[in-house]
Enzyme design. Sequence first.
Site: not given
Ligand code: GAL
Length: 677
Positions: A156, A313
């Site tokens: 990110e 994710e």
């Molecule tokens: C994203 C990040 C992850 C984790 C996640 C939690 O922004 O890439 O590592 O922190 O959020 O929602």
Amino acid sequence: MNHPLTELNRRLGGIAYGGDYNPEQWPRETWHEDVRLMREAGVNLVTVGVFSWSRLQPRPGTYDWSLLDEVLGLLHENGIAVDLATATAAPPPWFTRRHPDARPVTASGTRLSHGSRQVFCPSHPAYAAAADALVAQLAARYGDHPALVMWHVHNEWGNHNALCYCDVSASAFRTWLRERYRELDTLNEAWGTDFWGQRYSDWEEIDPPRETTALRNPGQELDYHRFSSDALLDRHRAEAALLRRFAPGTPLTTNHLGTLEKKVDAYAFAPECDLISVDHYLPAADPDGHIDLALNADMTRGMAAGRPWLLMEHSTSAVNWQPVNVAKRPGEMRRNSMAHLARGADGIMFFQWRQSRAGAEKWHSAMLPHGGTDTRIWREVRALGADLASLADVVGTRVRADVALLFDWNNWWALELQARPSARTRYLDLVREWYEALWALNITCDVIPPGQDLTPYKAVLAPNLYLLADEHADALTRYVRQGGHLAVGCFSGVVDARDQVRPGGYPGALREVLGLRVDEYLPLRTEDTIRLSDGSVAVQWAERVEPRGCTATVRFADDAGGGPARGGPAVTRHAYGAGTGWYVATRASGPTLREVVRQVAETAGLRSVADVPEGVEAVRRTGPGGSFLFLINHTDGDVDVPVGGLGLLDTVSDGSHTKIPAGGVAVLREERPPRQA
Ligand code: GAL
């Protein structure tokens, strides 16, 4: 040759399924349980090493590969493929101690401390050197590892550190400006520095737009956004180049933030990736968060030029970084996953595999919760793995859209600078309102930047184009003249790429296409509402529109309830060349926007994906492998949908009707898909 993601899916034997795996948080015995349970859940891909830098390089110059060697070996033995991260998103404490001036600085001059992640200035050479050294080592060591199927560059980009105001950034900004403007006079002209006596006589006088006495120079600030996004893009390119040099042949991606992050222009990163991946988290305060999800997914497909992409994710249940972290209801995670899949994802991944017991994210849900396998979440994770396995034929099919919705980071930055007519005009709100109208009508759109070729689309919606570069304005004009249908939201066509107002009356660049001139912008007080002639209520914004060839299809009410533009046009339509231009000169509510979109659809010959009850999301994927209609029931009631096909998942279809339980998902394999307009 297959697209790299399709090739990856082939290696995995179907849809990618898994999540971030952070074994360093757990003792070795747990790793064995992890892989056993991964197999039980149908996990075939995990992302490893995202935040492992301090383990991989415990001291400057000392690398320790024991963790990765063992974990990658174990995963491989168990048939689980690896998306290996470059680990550069979390510089270790020794790095900060050695290079305290590589910590990012806020606009007010505070240098941030270590103790979190992404604690680095994107322009700092010490960070670049340390990160590049690590990436080169990783690539050389694991480039041929049999578990490796994909590289995960950073994590990110810019989530926490995109805008740094330190002296190193200041100097890099000046270099960037010199390349952009060449001559100082050109910069002075672009930034309008003769206003408030800001004229520069030496490049060295220019600083980042740090906190100052009063309003900042908008040109300077807009360029700082561009520079900051580019600085991260340079870092991405550097890592990508090393991976390609030392470990060629393995596709690379980075997990984009999409609409989650204003500071980084995701469209600019897309061409620098072999395959596109994205993260998405539901805004818990939004009861219709699934519409936000759909918007983000359609944008990701836009970045992927229509090809399949990967959801890197999302969460199985609650996150831990919103004010109230609402848990997903039973079935919601499945609906979310299926909605991503429906909109073109060929992989469904989560943050993270095993819920942490320590650290900042221990209250963030995971695939394997604190409670272990006797939990609702685990049961749903296992069931999802089985669902995805049964949908393997979907891999490689495409979502076709005849409508484009324009989204532009430059515009987002410009619209939300200081001292605009209304600080309440927030870009994402405008985009969401228009997107919602499409979503409600089940008309699939690609979310793309305005510079992209528009000719494949029958219609284009532009919720807001406050900043509209000359070449994009020309492209839109040409598009309509040649028969395209364009609908534009309020406060558009106003400034050029420098944030300078186009002369001769608003909406500058779009006057001709829309057949009107706006005499004055009339923002409303927070508590004010205005009535429109279609019986709806609008908020926040009105404009005094003078028709110059357009027809008003909706007017501001002809009495005091019509607000400052009473009686004037609120929605207009204009035949231009072989096409049509619509304009909405207010913050119209859902019904008005839906009617505009309905008219656009009728004129352009667009059809809904399927005739389904309100609250049921319908998206189709087609390809040589077949045609798949996804129907996602977001309502609390069972629905009966007048479409049939071979039911996959738990779908009960009798060939002409399909029943979908409350909150359920149906996937139909269609013999002959109805021609999608
Ligand atoms: C994203 C990040 C992850 C984790 C996640 C939690 O922004 O890439 O590592 O922190 O959020 O929602």
